[in-house]
Design an enzyme around this catalytic site. Structure first.
Site, short mmCIF file in Angstrom:
data_model
loop_
_atom_site.label_atom_id
_atom_site.label_comp_id
_atom_site.label_asym_id
_atom_site.label_seq_id
_atom_site.Cartn_x
_atom_site.Cartn_y
_atom_site.Cartn_z
N CYS A 31 0.76 -0.62 -0.13
CA CYS A 31 0.04 0.07 0.15
C CYS A 31 0.20 1.23 0.15
O CYS A 31 2.15 1.06 0.77
CB CYS A 31 -1.28 0.20 1.13
N TYR A 171 -5.22 -13.56 -2.54
CA TYR A 171 -5.02 -12.93 -1.83
C TYR A 171 -5.69 -13.61 -0.60
O TYR A 171 -6.87 -13.90 0.50
CB TYR A 171 -5.03 -11.47 -2.16
N HIS A 174 -2.81 -11.72 6.25
CA HIS A 174 -3.16 -11.34 7.56
C HIS A 174 -4.48 -10.40 8.00
O HIS A 174 -4.90 -10.43 8.56
CB HIS A 174 -2.89 -9.21 6.46
N ASP A 267 4.33 -8.91 9.90
CA ASP A 267 4.60 -9.02 8.47
C ASP A 267 5.97 -7.78 8.52
O ASP A 267 6.68 -8.35 7.60
CB ASP A 267 3.25 -8.82 7.53
#
Ligand code: ADP
Ligand code: SF4
Length: 688
Positions: A31, A171, A174, A267
């Site tokens: 991001c 995906y 997370h 992460d």
């Protein structure tokens, strides 16, 4: 220079389904606070990564339906055909340099409130929305919802193909996506074929992978991005148990595995909490259970660590987000044998913070990040000098070093004068504190560059006075003299000096870094700064045997570090080392042995035994500037054409601000500045 043959393996092409990446450098999705809102900026930033040699360059998360509306964050979006154009622009920018473009499709399910689209959020089970305790709920998806969801995902993959992407990332990470919510025992309470057993909880993800391959797998590689461990013990996925079992069930379904730990705070751990390559222990099993290429991340900036991860059989590709931000040209520099030119990420997560704040990302090490389009700044190129000016830079912190480096690169004659015995200012001093050793990279990179420049001379132990500056006879003077922490308690919570807070009773971070220590006994740290220093000073004193309490007016300790994903880690660390955390407390008065605080929740006063270390705010070291002005310097009547302040001496702020200010000064020297104009190009929002 030629590249060292030891690193040849990093430059081997690698096949991912129907496509072939030109090398092993994989810019994972990250991001950046630009996305759909600042598309030109986003495109130029991605193109720069490809120019710098990253063989695969991915989007950030791309939400693919109005039920996955991540507002107020600014990521990419692919809701319908109207979103194809700007993503095609990104593909073109990446392809121009021979790299592959990857699209990460994401639906955050009950993680988002759909604030813009106003759709009711969805997930495997009825759950409160997680976005900042938003008081709404996600509803449990029924069979039709699941069919719809699969179709939206498939259509998004097809649109990605039309945009020109070579790779699509399904995906599952997370703890932030619908398929990861389905897999999670604690999130999924379904009793149908999508709940219960591991096979059932994995069903939706398997379907998404199969359908994506079916839809676009003829021309696009399908990457599975998967978190194998949630780092919360048996409450979550563990790599030895369901993390591994789930992966084994679909081991050869995708064309490539991009594996990591979850959630984002784990992460993307900062260097204070995790070293380079820290995820290897969690993911090394993956290559044993799949025949497909594997990648992971771990803030890799050293080619030796990269080669070692491949040779040890942990991965086939080196995934990276922050190292690509700090140095978009990292692969090229390895290829050209220029390792000393690598600008290593310091692991501070300022980039993450800006994304969390929904603004174009900033980088402490790379001041050109997000400025590629709007200011036309290239991380490796800068215009040649326009005059034969000689510039005196006073102060060698991040601002002064960056200014001297870039001015030197432009070809100017530069003199850098530093009062202390060592260069680096605050980054040198702070890098001696617990967990901050990587801060020294800010100095080391610039110093390494400057040392090679014949036109930059450096003087240590040279504290400049105004008279000396005038006598020196430079054409331009750049003051980067830094800032000093206050002793008097003034900051956010206190607008006036606190009773008893002065140099006799109070130490500041500057004093601590100068080697001063409180008397033996308890210490109270007043943290009204809310960033990292209060906790770090606490750790230092605690390790030295002091009994430490941190008092903060905020509701949590180190409040601002929520944006750097560190707040939870910091709180745990402080608790582990035995530091007492007292929140919602302001300091009322101080004596050499006592600190009286006000509990702002109960309005009760309490007196704590201990001496005080205060971390509130800094004041600019602008005495030299003021003296120059007082001596009658004026741009009109002196030989000196300009005197400017940059970095903390102009406005105390982040290290990232100091490097940016230094860079900006060097870029703009000898150009006519119009302070009435917006200093960058703006994205054009169209309206009907
Ligand atoms: P910034 O973050 O803005 O770069 P720093 O505090 O890191 O600021 O660095 C400022 C540097 O300037 C320090 O190393 C300090 O020793 C140096 N300095 C301050 N005043 C003078 C001066 N009068 N002459 C030379 N160096 C100075
Ligand atoms: Fe690394 Fe910090 Fe730059 Fe992010 S902001 S890329 S963590 S140096």
């Amino acid at each position: 220079m030629a590249r060292d043959p030891r690193y040849d393996i990093l430059f081997e092409p690698i096949k991912i389904g129907p496509v072939t990446a030109p090398n092993r450098f994989y810019q994972v999705p990250h991001c950046n606070g630009m996305g759909r809102v600042f598309p030109d900026s986003m495109i130029a930033m991605r193109g720069m990564k490809a120019e710098g040699g990253w063989g695969i360059v991915c989007t950030e998360q791309c939400d693919f339906h109005p039920t996955a509306d991540i507002t107020p964050y600014t990521e990419t979006r692919l809701w319908d055909d109207a979103d194809i154009g700007y993503l095609a622009g990104m593909c073109d920018a990446v392809h121009e340099h021979g790299s592959l473009a990857g699209l990460e499709l994401v639906h955050n399910g009950h993680g988002v409130g759909n604030l813009y689209s106003r759709e009711i959020p969805i997930g495997p089970s009825h759950r409160p929305v997680e976005y900042y305790n938003y008081p709404g709920q996600a509803r449990a998806m029924d069979k039709q919802d699941i069919l719809d969801y699969r179709r939206w995902h498939r259509n998004a993959a097809l649109r990605g193909k039309e945009a020109g992407f070579d790779l699509v990332i399904v995906y599952h990470g997370h703890d932030g996506t619908v398929p990861s919510h389905f897999l999670s025992k604690r999130q999924n309470q379904r009793t149908d074929e999508y709940g219960g057993s591991l096979e059932n909880r994995l069903r939706l993800f398997r379907e998404l992978l199969e359908e994506t391959k079916d839809a676009v797998g003829d021309t696009m590689g399908v990457i599975c991005r998967f978190a194998v461990d949630e780092m919360m013990g048996s409450e979550g996925l563990e790599w030895e148990h369901e993390g591994r079992d789930a992966l084994e069930l679909i081991a050869d379904l995708p064309d490539m595995w991009d594996v990591n730990v979850s959630d984002w705070a784990n992460d993307s751990m900062t260097s204070r909490f995790a070293p380079e390559g820290y995820q290897e222990d969690y993911v090394r099993f993956v290559k044993q259970v799949t025949s497909k290429p594997v990648s992971t991340v771990g803030r890799y900036t050293s080619p030796d660590a990269m080669v070692s991860a491949i040779r040890k059989g942990v991965v086939d590709l080196i995934g990276a987000a922050r190292p690509t931000i700090a140095d978009p040209f990292l692969p090229r520099k390895i290829e050209e044998g220029r390792l000393e030119d690598i600008r290593e990420c310091i692991g501070c997560n300022i980039c993450v913070a800006w994304d969390m704040l929904s603004a174009p990302i900033r980088c402490t090490q790379n001041p050109t990040m997000s400025e590629e389009w709007r200011k036309g700044w290239h991380p490796e190129q800068i215009a040649e000098k326009e005059t034969d000016s000689h510039i005196l830079v006073v102060g060698s912190g991040p601002a002064g070093l960056e200014a001297a480096h870039q001015l030197g690169k432009r070809g100017y004659q530069v003199t850098l004068a530093e009062a202390r015995r060592e260069l680096g200012g605050r980054v040198t001093r702070e890098s001696g504190l617990p967990g901050l050793s990587a801060w020294a990279r800010v100095r080391d990179y610039r110093l390494g560059q400057i040392q090679e420049m014949m036109n930059v001379e450096v003087f240590l132990e040279s504290e400049m006075t105004a008279a000396q500056v005038l006598e020196f006879g430079a054409d331009h003077v750049c003051l980067a003299t830094g800032a000093t922490w206050r002793h008097d308690g003034v900051g956010r919570a206190n607008r006036y000096p606190v009773l008893g807070m002065d140099k006799d009773n109070v130490l500041t971070p500057d004093d601590i870094m100068d080697g001063k220590r409180p008397p033996e006994g308890p210490v109270v740290i007043f943290d009204d700064d809310h960033y990292y220093l209060g906790g770090v000073v606490g750790e230092l004193l605690s390790a030295e045997g002091y009994d430490v309490a941190i008092v903060t007016p905020a509701t949590v300790v180190a409040d601002w570090t929520r944006y750097t994903l560190e707040q939870g880690h910091i709180e745990n660390r402080l608790k582990q080392v035995g530091i007492t955390i007292l929140t919602r407390r302001n300091v009322l008065r101080v004596s050499p042995t006592e600190v009286t605080v006000l509990d702002t929740l109960t309005d009760r006063e309490k007196t704590l035994q201990g001496s005080m270390v205060s971390v509130t705010m800094r004041l600019p070291n602008d005495g030299l500037y003021n003296d120059l002005m007082a001596l009658g310097y004026s741009e009109k009547n002196a030989e000196i054409k300009s005197v400017r302040r940059i970095g903390d001496c102009y406005g105390p702020s982040l290290i990232a601000s100091a490097t940016y200010e230094g860079h900006k000064y060097a870029r703009e020297l000898d150009t006519e500045l119009n302070t009435d104009a917006v200093p960058f190009k703006r994205e054009c929002t169209s309206w009907s």
